[in-house]
Design a protein around this motif. Structure first.
Motif, short mmCIF file in Angstrom:
data_model
loop_
_atom_site.label_atom_id
_atom_site.label_comp_id
_atom_site.label_asym_id
_atom_site.label_seq_id
_atom_site.Cartn_x
_atom_site.Cartn_y
_atom_site.Cartn_z
N GLY A 27 0.79 -1.21 0.00
CA GLY A 27 0.00 0.00 0.00
C GLY A 27 0.83 1.26 0.00
O GLY A 27 0.30 2.36 -0.23
N GLU A 28 2.12 1.14 0.25
CA GLU A 28 3.05 2.24 0.09
C GLU A 28 4.36 1.69 -0.46
O GLU A 28 4.75 0.56 -0.15
CB GLU A 28 3.27 3.01 1.40
CG GLU A 28 3.92 2.22 2.51
CD GLU A 28 4.13 3.08 3.76
OE1 GLU A 28 3.56 4.19 3.83
OE2 GLU A 28 4.85 2.63 4.67
N ALA A 52 -6.37 -0.97 1.45
CA ALA A 52 -6.16 -1.52 0.11
C ALA A 52 -4.77 -1.16 -0.39
O ALA A 52 -4.11 -0.27 0.15
CB ALA A 52 -7.22 -0.98 -0.85
N ASP A 53 -4.32 -1.86 -1.41
CA ASP A 53 -3.01 -1.60 -2.01
C ASP A 53 -3.23 -1.04 -3.41
O ASP A 53 -3.42 -1.79 -4.37
CB ASP A 53 -2.20 -2.89 -2.06
CG ASP A 53 -0.80 -2.69 -2.63
OD1 ASP A 53 -0.47 -1.53 -2.98
OD2 ASP A 53 -0.04 -3.65 -2.72
N ASN A 338 -0.93 -6.81 3.61
CA ASN A 338 -1.45 -7.34 2.34
C ASN A 338 -0.44 -8.29 1.71
O ASN A 338 0.14 -9.12 2.40
CB ASN A 338 -1.82 -6.18 1.39
CG ASN A 338 -2.88 -5.28 1.98
OD1 ASN A 338 -3.83 -5.75 2.58
ND2 ASN A 338 -2.70 -3.97 1.81
N GLN A 339 -0.17 -8.14 0.43
CA GLN A 339 0.81 -8.97 -0.27
C GLN A 339 1.96 -8.10 -0.72
O GLN A 339 1.91 -7.47 -1.78
CB GLN A 339 0.18 -9.69 -1.47
CG GLN A 339 -0.76 -10.80 -1.08
CD GLN A 339 -1.24 -11.58 -2.30
OE1 GLN A 339 -1.62 -11.01 -3.30
NE2 GLN A 339 -1.21 -12.89 -2.19
N ALA A 340 2.99 -8.01 0.11
CA ALA A 340 4.14 -7.16 -0.20
C ALA A 340 4.89 -7.69 -1.41
O ALA A 340 4.89 -8.89 -1.68
CB ALA A 340 5.06 -7.09 1.01
N GLN A 341 5.55 -6.77 -2.13
CA GLN A 341 6.26 -7.13 -3.35
C GLN A 341 7.62 -6.45 -3.40
O GLN A 341 7.81 -5.36 -2.85
CB GLN A 341 5.46 -6.68 -4.58
CG GLN A 341 4.06 -7.26 -4.67
CD GLN A 341 3.27 -6.65 -5.84
OE1 GLN A 341 3.32 -5.46 -6.08
NE2 GLN A 341 2.58 -7.51 -6.56
N ILE A 342 8.57 -7.10 -4.08
CA ILE A 342 9.82 -6.43 -4.46
C ILE A 342 9.68 -6.08 -5.93
O ILE A 342 9.43 -6.94 -6.77
CB ILE A 342 11.04 -7.34 -4.25
CG1 ILE A 342 11.13 -7.81 -2.80
CG2 ILE A 342 12.32 -6.58 -4.62
CD1 ILE A 342 12.30 -8.73 -2.54
#
Length: 348
Positions: A27-28, A52-53, A338-342
């Protein structure tokens, strides 16, 4: 923000530590100057999106140009990592994959087979006809659009042409319960005919450089993972590992040199595809119980020969150096939701 070269290019970068790591924390969006740096927010959480993201991308990946590509709201977008709020919409798409040159991309769109393939005798599991469009990351209009023949699904680009899954039949029941039986094939320049069959009854796990990683869908033993060398036009079993066969879907670095996947023991396998060897790595954080695909647990990104793994459950961030089979773990977990991403990282 460009990624580092592959092994053997412009010197040995195997010991370079990842930096300028761009992560979507759920989300950030933040930048880490190095593995242990304090996250510096470059994309704050938008007002009204507390739960939300708004930045989430499906299949995020950085190209050689430095741009991050992914799917958002039914379209393929190009993002400069440090300016996550300015996404360039390239076109409508449900999926995408990098072009063989590493600088452009193919966007995949779908049409219902009932209308697009009307009158053709096809397996029940063929519900879609696929079209692929070649884009530059700048957003310029594409001049290359290919409508694949019914039953062909393009999944990757190679030096020898587009790679596709060709549905040959069904298994597992009729109607909506039917599962496609597929061969892996190379396509001609129009994407309407297969020029070569790579494997039968198989599915693609990854493709990059000169290698395609595929799994035998009929296999119920060890050694179900295979490697196809595109230049040599030759298949071989994946390098053997002491603790068993790789499972699920792993990740292949952009050079096509290193493949990292889970083992049945929940260790990581680091496969050197040029030397045909396997190293194993035990991590403090492992794939979630019951899963074998790395992306079911981790956000992943390659930085040269280093694989970054962000545990979406705990926020643990680990860098795995493939050539030296070493790991470097961030001291403090990242504050993920949520579902963090790189999204991207650099070693140059």
């Amino acid at each position: 923000m460009a990624t580092a070269c592959g092994p053997g290019e412009d010197g040995d970068d195997s010991q370079s530590a990842p930096h300028n790591i761009v992560v979507n924390l759920g989300g950030e969006v933040a930048v880490l100057d190095d593995l242990n740096a304090t996250p510096r927010v470059v994309g704050p959480r938008p007002a009204g999106a507390e739960n939300a993201d708004a930045y989430h991308l499906a299949s995020p990946r950085q190209l050689a140009s430095g741009q991050v590509i992914g799917i958002r709201d039914g379209g393929v977008v190009s993002i400069e990592p440090r300016k996550p709020g300015k996404a360039v919409l390239l076109g409508q798409a449900g999926a995408w994959f990098p072009a063989a040159d590493g600088k452009r991309l193919w966007a995949v769109t779908e049409e219902p087979a009932d209308t697009a393939c009307n009158g053709l005798d096809l397996p029940q599991s063929v519900s879609t006809r696929y079209t692929v469009t070649l884009y530059e990351t700048s957003g310029r209009p594409s001049r290359t659009t290919l409508k694949a023949a019914c039953g062909l699904r393009p999944v990757a680009d190679t030096s020898q042409g587009l790679l596709a899954l060709r549905t040959t039949g069904d298994t597992g029941g009729g109607g909506t319960g039917a599962r496609a039986v597929t061969d892996i094939v190379l396509l001609n320049t129009r994407a309407d005919t297969a020029t070569e069959t790579v494997a039968t009854n198989a599915s693609v796990a990854a493709a990059a450089g000169n290698h395609v990683i595929w799994r035998d869908d009929t296999c119920d033993k060890d050694n179900c993972t295979h490697v196809y060398n595109i230049e040599k036009r030759k298949n071989a079993s994946a390098p053997s590992c002491k603790d068993g066969d790789t499972v699920g879907v792993g990740t292949l670095d952009p050079s096509g040199y290193w493949y990292v996947s889970a083992l049945r023991t929940n260790h990581l396998a680091i496969l050197d595809l040029n030397e045909n060897t396997c190293q194993e790595q035990e991590l403090d954080t492992l794939p979630a119980a019951g899963s074998s695909d790395l992306d079911q647990t981790f956000g992943t990104a390659w930085s040269g020969p280093n694989l970054l793994l962000l545990d979406q459950r705990s926020g643990a961030l680990t860098s795995v150096n493939a050539p030296h089979n070493t790991t470097d773990k961030r001291a403090e977990p990242l504050p993920v939701v949520n579902q963090a991403q790189i999204w991207s990282a650099s070693t140059d």
